[in-house]
Design an enzyme around this catalytic site. Structure first.
Site, short mmCIF file in Angstrom:
data_model
loop_
_atom_site.label_atom_id
_atom_site.label_comp_id
_atom_site.label_asym_id
_atom_site.label_seq_id
_atom_site.Cartn_x
_atom_site.Cartn_y
_atom_site.Cartn_z
N PHE A 165 2.72 -1.27 4.42
CA PHE A 165 2.54 0.18 4.38
C PHE A 165 3.88 0.81 4.02
CE2 PHE A 165 -1.40 0.89 7.32
CZ PHE A 165 -2.13 0.01 6.54
N ASP A 166 4.03 1.14 2.75
CA ASP A 166 5.30 1.64 2.23
C ASP A 166 5.57 3.07 2.70
OD1 ASP A 166 7.62 1.58 0.30
OD2 ASP A 166 6.44 3.22 -0.58
N ALA A 167 6.79 3.30 3.19
CA ALA A 167 7.25 4.65 3.55
C ALA A 167 6.29 5.37 4.47
CB ALA A 167 7.51 5.47 2.29
N VAL A 168 5.60 4.63 5.32
CA VAL A 168 4.52 5.21 6.14
C VAL A 168 5.04 6.21 7.17
CG1 VAL A 168 4.51 3.40 7.90
CG2 VAL A 168 2.39 4.61 7.35
N LEU A 227 0.88 -1.15 0.00
CA LEU A 227 0.00 0.00 0.00
C LEU A 227 0.93 1.22 0.00
CD1 LEU A 227 -3.10 0.69 0.18
CD2 LEU A 227 -2.63 1.26 2.57
#
Length: 590
Positions: A245-248, A147
């Site tokens: 959760f990418d680079a959240v 995501l």
């Protein structure tokens, strides 16, 4: 008045909890909608008003049988066949039951960064296949999907509408002024933070944490949150069980702050977990936060935030251990790591589509160790990516190298023990508390792809090789071939691991004290019946392991699981070959 049903009561409790979370997130934002109404809308988007049951708190929806392969949708290619179909054939034919889960890196239409600059979150990249192929994979293996929640492509319809100044997306992006004090902002790139963009509302300066093609969302606008809740619902419907959760960490921005790890960011993760768990109890959130270790650990919350966090410190520390022959720093780190609570786990990996991040080693390796590690990896053909520090100075941010090449020698140079060192790294990772993630190019022993680096001019391409499937099959079907040897050796280790209760992701773990040239830890199953001593010789010479140092219970039978040999508890010493690992257990699970 009719009594409320259990589902109706749970729905009221859920909406109340969401409202509290939303009030915290938007406490400093003037909204045109009440948090109560916004809560109702989120519940409707996730279709929780149809049936609502509470998840069981602190439940582990994973076991020692869970192994996740990390891959691009087109890491293996075959002429006239959709890459996702080819990928499924590869997994069925060569992984069988050894790997039960797969993380397919962003499989959506994109404009750059090998998928992490998403153009359209709702469709599958046509060059890979479609939702039908994704669902077919999800039926056979637990599917993990990205995501990409911090930013999207500057070529997306949302950003087109931002430029036009009208339509959905016109107010989705974070802007600032070049005159704002942005000196405290922490980011992993050296490019300018703000991108000047001409829009229907005049010149805007768009916040870009990573690149000017990756434009950052403004989560102060609740319509952005609602859009991502809709995306999560779609992915669930398509079979996704694990959400990365990418680079959240960069999600919430605030002027005159670092704009990383802000309290609002943590609360957004908690809110999305609340929604996701009510929609599907065994769904999992993994936060991708490539930051110093102490900051990374905060994304567990109180077992109410991420179900899992990437163990980002493991790759640099483990590689440093094996190229120096000294486990001091790895041992110190392992001793300091808190056990994961039930309902959470560590996601362990030592190689991925990205490089070896060095920020997670800051404070764990000193400057000399970091410099030596970087220089050693450069000797083995690695590249280095840089970031700008708060003082404006460049600093190594990431080493880009295939893991097999990273372990082809020591600080003294290359040697002939690369395969043994490579397998030692994996045997250590497979034994550690947590769920292992294994990159496809580690499974295949793929080496540095210099041609791809030359073609793309991107350092990370060195470890993103694309295999021709027929060529790969020829290699894997030859038992004497390097790639076949690597795959079969790793599968042998995995096949042993998945049978051992003591390797459950939440089973007890203690660090052993065996000097600095032997790295060891002890695992005990949740029912306390099985113990495993995991011990590795992390040097290039033979080492003696003193059996009495392990305090093995004399009345038990003890077995070395990897070789299948019976351990003589009366013996004084056990000889370990260079980079040999032993898994010594009181139970032989076959």
């Amino acid at each position: 008045m009719a009594e409320l049903s259990a589902a109706e009561n749970e729905l009221l409790l859920l909406k109340s909890k969401l409202t509290q979370q939303l009030n915290f997130i938007y406490k400093d934002v003037e909204l045109s909608i009440s948090c109560e109404d916004l809560s109702d809308q989120l519940v409707e988007l996730m279709r929780l008003d149809e049936s609502c049951t509470a998840p069981i708190a602190y439940k582990n929806h994973w076991s020692q049988k869970d192994i996740i392969m990390i891959t691009y949708g087109d890491s293996v290619m075959k002429a006239d066949e959709k890459p996702l179909v080819t990928l499924q054939h590869f997994m069925d034919n060569y992984l069988a039951d050894s790997v039960n889960s797969v993380h397919i890196l962003p499989f959506f239409p994109y404009s750059s960064d090998d998928g992490f600059s998403v153009i359209d979150y709702s469709s599958v990249n046509e060059s890979l296949g479609g939702w039908e192929e994704i669902q077919a994979i999800a039926k056979d293996r637990r599917l993990m999907s990205d995501l990409v929640i911090n930013h999207c492509s500057s070529r997306s319809a949302w950003f087109d509408n931002f430029i036009k100044g009208e339509g959905i997306g016109s107010d989705f992006f974070y802007t600032a002024s070049p005159d704002d004090d942005l000196s405290n902002v922490v980011r992993p790139r050296t490019s300018d933070l703000l991108r000047e963009t001409e829009t229907g509302k005049g010149t805007q300066h768009v916040w870009c944490t990573f690149s000017h093609d990756q434009v950052d969302f403004d989560f102060r606008n609740p319509e952005v949150l609602k859009s991502f809740v809709s995306i999560i619902r779609l992915y669930l419907d398509m079979g996704v069980k694990i959400f990365r959760f990418d680079a959240v960490a960069f999600l919430w921005k605030k002027l005159n702050s670092s704009s990383i790890n802000l309290p609002e960011t943590h609360e957004v993760v908690r809110l999305l977990r609340t929604l996701l768990e009510h929609a599907q109890h065994d769904a999992v959130i993994i936060t991708e936060t490539n930051i110093p270790n102490t900051q990374n650990l905060t994304y567990f919350g109180n077992a109410n935030e991420a179900h899992a966090i990437y163990n980002f410190s493991l790759p640099p520390l483990l590689i440093n251990t094996l190229v120096t022959g000294n486990c001091l720093y790895l041992k110190r780190w392992l001793m300091s790591m808190p056990p994961s609570q039930n309902g959470t786990f560590y996601f362990n990996f030592i190689a991925s589509h990205d490089g070896i991040g060095l920020r997670p080693a800051e404070g764990l390796l000193n400057d000399y160790e970091l410099t030596t590690l970087v220089e050693t990896m450069q000797q083995f053909g690695g590249k280095v990516s840089w970031r700008t520090t708060e003082t404006g100075a460049p600093k190594a941010y990431e080493i880009n190298i295939a893991l097999y090449d990273a372990l082809q020698g020591t600080t003294k140079g290359k040697d002939k023990l690369g395969l043994q060192r490579f397998l030692c790294a994996h045997s250590i990772m497979f034994g550690l508390e947590g769920v292992p993630g294994v990159y496809i190019h580690s499974l295949l022993g793929t080496q540095n792809d210099y041609e791809k680096v030359a073609n793309t001019q991107h350092n990370r391409s060195i470890n993103r090789h694309r295999w021709d499937y027929e060529e790969l099959q020829d290699n894997l079907d030859d038992e004497t071939n390097h790639h076949s040897i690597v795959l079969n050796s790793l599968k042998d280790l995995l096949d042993i691991r998945i049978k051992q209760p003591a390797f459950h992701p939440n089973a007890t773990q203690f660090t052993l004290h065996l000097g600095l040239q032997m790295f060891g830890f002890w695992r005990q199953s949740l029912d306390r019946k099985q113990s495993i001593f995991c011990i590795s010789n992390i040097t290039s010479h033979e080492m003696e392991l003193a059996i009495h140092d392990l305090n093995l219970i004399m009345t038990d039978n003890w077995y070395e699981l990897i070789s299948g040999e019976v351990i003589d508890v009366q013996a004084d010493m056990m000889m370990l070959a260079p980079y040999q690992t032993v898994w010594i257990s009181n139970i032989l699970c076959e």
